[in-house]
Write an enzyme that holds these catalytic residues in place. Structure first.
Site, PDB file in Angstrom:
ATOM      1  N   ASN A   8     -32.143  -0.938  27.412  1.00 12.70           N
ATOM      2  CA  ASN A   8     -31.342  -1.906  27.247  1.00 12.70           C
ATOM      3  C   ASN A   8     -29.869  -1.104  28.200  1.00 12.70           C
ATOM      4  O   ASN A   8     -29.221  -0.562  27.475  1.00 12.70           O
ATOM      5  CB  ASN A   8     -30.971  -2.508  26.044  1.00 12.70           C
ATOM      6  CG  ASN A   8     -29.752  -3.608  26.075  1.00 12.70           C
ATOM      7  OD1 ASN A   8     -29.453  -3.831  27.178  1.00 12.70           O
ATOM      8  ND2 ASN A   8     -29.047  -3.694  25.042  1.00 12.70           N
ATOM      9  N   TRP A   9     -29.749  -1.336  29.440  1.00 16.35           N
ATOM     10  CA  TRP A   9     -28.545  -0.744  29.958  1.00 16.35           C
ATOM     11  C   TRP A   9     -27.406  -1.222  29.637  1.00 16.35           C
ATOM     12  O   TRP A   9     -26.232  -0.606  30.064  1.00 16.35           O
ATOM     13  CB  TRP A   9     -29.072  -0.867  31.434  1.00 16.35           C
ATOM     14  CG  TRP A   9     -29.922   0.193  32.098  1.00 16.35           C
ATOM     15  CD1 TRP A   9     -31.027   0.980  31.459  1.00 16.35           C
ATOM     16  CD2 TRP A   9     -30.250   0.255  33.604  1.00 16.35           C
ATOM     17  NE1 TRP A   9     -31.542   1.770  32.443  1.00 16.35           N
ATOM     18  CE2 TRP A   9     -31.527   1.270  33.579  1.00 16.35           C
ATOM     19  CE3 TRP A   9     -29.758  -0.165  34.590  1.00 16.35           C
ATOM     20  CZ2 TRP A   9     -32.089   1.722  34.623  1.00 16.35           C
ATOM     21  CZ3 TRP A   9     -30.405   0.185  35.831  1.00 16.35           C
ATOM     22  CH2 TRP A   9     -31.536   1.187  35.882  1.00 16.35           C
ATOM     23  N   LYS A  10     -27.488  -2.386  29.084  1.00 14.84           N
ATOM     24  CA  LYS A  10     -25.956  -3.109  29.001  1.00 14.84           C
ATOM     25  C   LYS A  10     -25.225  -3.434  29.948  1.00 14.84           C
ATOM     26  O   LYS A  10     -25.780  -3.344  31.077  1.00 14.84           O
ATOM     27  CB  LYS A  10     -25.454  -2.326  27.579  1.00 14.84           C
ATOM     28  CG  LYS A  10     -26.205  -2.233  26.483  1.00 14.84           C
ATOM     29  CD  LYS A  10     -25.606  -1.848  25.213  1.00 14.84           C
ATOM     30  CE  LYS A  10     -26.389  -1.831  23.970  1.00 14.84           C
ATOM     31  NZ  LYS A  10     -25.973  -1.427  22.724  1.00 14.84           N
ATOM     32  N   HIS A  98     -29.084 -10.655  21.495  1.00 13.30           N
ATOM     33  CA  HIS A  98     -28.631  -9.412  21.304  1.00 13.30           C
ATOM     34  C   HIS A  98     -27.237  -9.546  20.079  1.00 13.30           C
ATOM     35  O   HIS A  98     -26.757 -10.452  20.623  1.00 13.30           O
ATOM     36  CB  HIS A  98     -28.259  -8.608  22.386  1.00 13.30           C
ATOM     37  CG  HIS A  98     -28.119  -7.032  22.164  1.00 13.30           C
ATOM     38  ND1 HIS A  98     -26.857  -6.736  21.585  1.00 13.30           N
ATOM     39  CD2 HIS A  98     -28.781  -5.957  22.155  1.00 13.30           C
ATOM     40  CE1 HIS A  98     -26.910  -5.237  21.448  1.00 13.30           C
ATOM     41  NE2 HIS A  98     -28.112  -4.903  21.879  1.00 13.30           N
ATOM     42  N   GLU A 100     -24.585  -8.141  20.486  1.00 18.24           N
ATOM     43  CA  GLU A 100     -23.370  -8.328  21.149  1.00 18.24           C
ATOM     44  C   GLU A 100     -23.232  -9.518  21.666  1.00 18.24           C
ATOM     45  O   GLU A 100     -22.103  -9.961  21.824  1.00 18.24           O
ATOM     46  CB  GLU A 100     -23.334  -7.029  22.278  1.00 18.24           C
ATOM     47  CG  GLU A 100     -23.350  -5.620  21.601  1.00 18.24           C
ATOM     48  CD  GLU A 100     -23.758  -4.602  22.132  1.00 18.24           C
ATOM     49  OE1 GLU A 100     -24.175  -4.750  23.540  1.00 18.24           O
ATOM     50  OE2 GLU A 100     -24.150  -3.594  21.866  1.00 18.24           O
ATOM     51  N   GLU A 169     -32.542  -4.662  14.785  1.00 21.16           N
ATOM     52  CA  GLU A 169     -31.409  -4.057  15.456  1.00 21.16           C
ATOM     53  C   GLU A 169     -30.222  -4.148  14.320  1.00 21.16           C
ATOM     54  O   GLU A 169     -29.434  -4.958  14.573  1.00 21.16           O
ATOM     55  CB  GLU A 169     -30.861  -4.292  16.951  1.00 21.16           C
ATOM     56  CG  GLU A 169     -31.835  -3.818  17.904  1.00 21.16           C
ATOM     57  CD  GLU A 169     -31.356  -3.645  19.249  1.00 21.16           C
ATOM     58  OE1 GLU A 169     -31.586  -2.664  19.880  1.00 21.16           O
ATOM     59  OE2 GLU A 169     -30.369  -4.461  19.358  1.00 21.16           O
ATOM     60  N   GLY A 175     -25.101   1.871  19.010  1.00 21.69           N
ATOM     61  CA  GLY A 175     -24.044   2.657  19.599  1.00 21.69           C
ATOM     62  C   GLY A 175     -23.105   3.594  18.735  1.00 21.69           C
ATOM     63  O   GLY A 175     -22.305   4.007  19.124  1.00 21.69           O
ATOM     64  N   SER A 213     -29.163   3.324  18.028  1.00 20.75           N
ATOM     65  CA  SER A 213     -29.149   4.786  17.968  1.00 20.75           C
ATOM     66  C   SER A 213     -30.520   5.547  17.933  1.00 20.75           C
ATOM     67  O   SER A 213     -30.637   6.628  17.347  1.00 20.75           O
ATOM     68  CB  SER A 213     -28.303   5.378  16.925  1.00 20.75           C
ATOM     69  OG  SER A 213     -27.081   4.586  17.013  1.00 20.75           O
ATOM     70  N   GLY A 234     -30.611   1.711  24.027  1.00 23.37           N
ATOM     71  CA  GLY A 234     -29.234   1.527  24.562  1.00 23.37           C
ATOM     72  C   GLY A 234     -28.867   2.754  25.237  1.00 23.37           C
ATOM     73  O   GLY A 234     -29.264   3.452  26.371  1.00 23.37           O
ATOM     74  N   GLY A 235     -27.854   3.513  24.483  1.00 25.53           N
ATOM     75  CA  GLY A 235     -27.377   4.708  25.384  1.00 25.53           C
ATOM     76  C   GLY A 235     -28.322   5.637  25.835  1.00 25.53           C
ATOM     77  O   GLY A 235     -28.153   6.124  26.818  1.00 25.53           O
TER      78      GLY A 235
HETATM   79  P1  PGA Z   1     -28.030   2.159  21.247  1.00 31.50           P
HETATM   80  O1  PGA Z   1     -28.341   0.343  21.582  1.00 31.50           O
HETATM   81  O2  PGA Z   1     -29.348   2.575  21.270  1.00 31.50           O
HETATM   82  O3  PGA Z   1     -27.048   2.467  22.014  1.00 31.50           O
HETATM   83  O4  PGA Z   1     -27.761   2.104  19.661  1.00 31.50           O
HETATM   84  C1  PGA Z   1     -29.328  -0.154  21.141  1.00 31.50           C
HETATM   85  C2  PGA Z   1     -29.325  -1.584  21.603  1.00 31.50           C
HETATM   86  O5  PGA Z   1     -28.140  -2.345  21.419  1.00 31.50           O
HETATM   87  O6  PGA Z   1     -30.248  -2.445  22.048  1.00 31.50           O
END
Ligand code: PGA
Length: 251
Positions: A8-10, A98, A100, A169, A175, A213, A234-235
């Site tokens: 997930n590149w966001k 998600h 966010e 999640e 993150g 994470s 994500g990251g």
């Molecule tokens: P993260 O994000 O791996 O940076 O914690 C995961 C996500 O939000 O899908």
């Protein structure tokens, strides 16, 4: 079952950075990874991913995904992107709900369920995100929250429910570098598994990914849990070396 590792590149990337990242992935990916691999990119870059994939056989194993989809089919919805449009750009997946988007865009359980339905109607697999906040976990409400979030999607999507992917999640792990322990994650996954089983007469197993994470160091232990069928990353999906290590850990 084949695991799924989805990046997930966001809201990250640029034409140049994406090309470099995919080039590094192409160089490091085996022709037959033992898991499914997807990248969920910002909407403007879906066409670029489609073109890069067409030009590099090594990228054929990567499926393209979006990070959101409109619940509406078409019309006066400024800024929205429909499932049919995503389909035009070869999307196989779309993340929906998600945390966010729930947090910053006020997405409700009902809207997330409708988005999952819109995706399914166009042959796109929704990756439905559920997860509790830190306050909810500390109040002992984790199970109640994730079950409520998933129940809304089950309610609207009925017998199609076996075609979704779920991503657990925990919001406090996204993150932050604070991963749920393998036991913590597994116990929530088991709850979701039971809920999905009870809702579906199709014996096919719904994939339940863990996200929050996940990285090259902790992926193998998390992915080794009986009810963890992959990861939403994500990251660590923004660095080819880390993403490749996570893919390797999912074999
Ligand atoms: P993260 O994000 O791996 O940076 O914690 C995961 C996500 O939000 O899908």
């Amino acid at each position: 079952m084949t695991k799924l590792i989805a990046g997930n590149w966001k809201m990250n990337g640029s034409l140049a950075a994406n090309e470099a990242l995919l080039g590094a992935l192409a160089a490091g990916l085996s022709a037959r990874p033992a898991c499914d691999v997807a990248i969920c990119a910002p909407a403007p870059y879906l066409a670029q991913l489609q073109a890069l994939k067409a030009g590099a056989p090594a990228l054929a194993v990567i499926d393209i995904g979006a990070q959101d989809v409109s619940a509406q089919a078409s019309g006066a919805y400024t800024g929205e992107v429909s499932a049919a449009m995503l389909r035009d750009f070869g999307c196989r997946y779309a993340i929906v709900g998600h945390s966010e988007r729930r947090q910053y865009h006020g997405e409700t359980d009902a809207l997330v369920a409708d988005k999952a339905k819109a995706a399914l109607a166009h042959g796109i697999t929704p990756i439905v995100c559920v997860g509790e906040t830190l306050a909810e976990r500390e109040a002992g409400r984790t199970e109640e929250v994730v079950k409520r979030q998933l129940a809304a999607v089950i309610h609207v999507n009925g017998h199609c429910i076996s075609e979704i992917v779920v991503a657990y999640e925990p919001v406090w792990a996204i993150g932050t570098g604070k991963t749920a322990s393998p036991d913590e994650a597994q116990s929530v996954h088991a709850v979701l598994r039971a809920q999905l089983k009870a809702a579906s007469d199709n014996p096919a197993r719904v994939k339940i990914l863990y996200g929050g994470s996940m990285n090259a160091a902790n992926a193998a232990t998390l992915l080794g849990q009986p009810d963890i069928d992959g990861g939403l990353i994500g990251g660590a999906a923004l660095k080819a070396e880390d993403f490749l290590k996570i893919i390797a850990a999912a074999q």
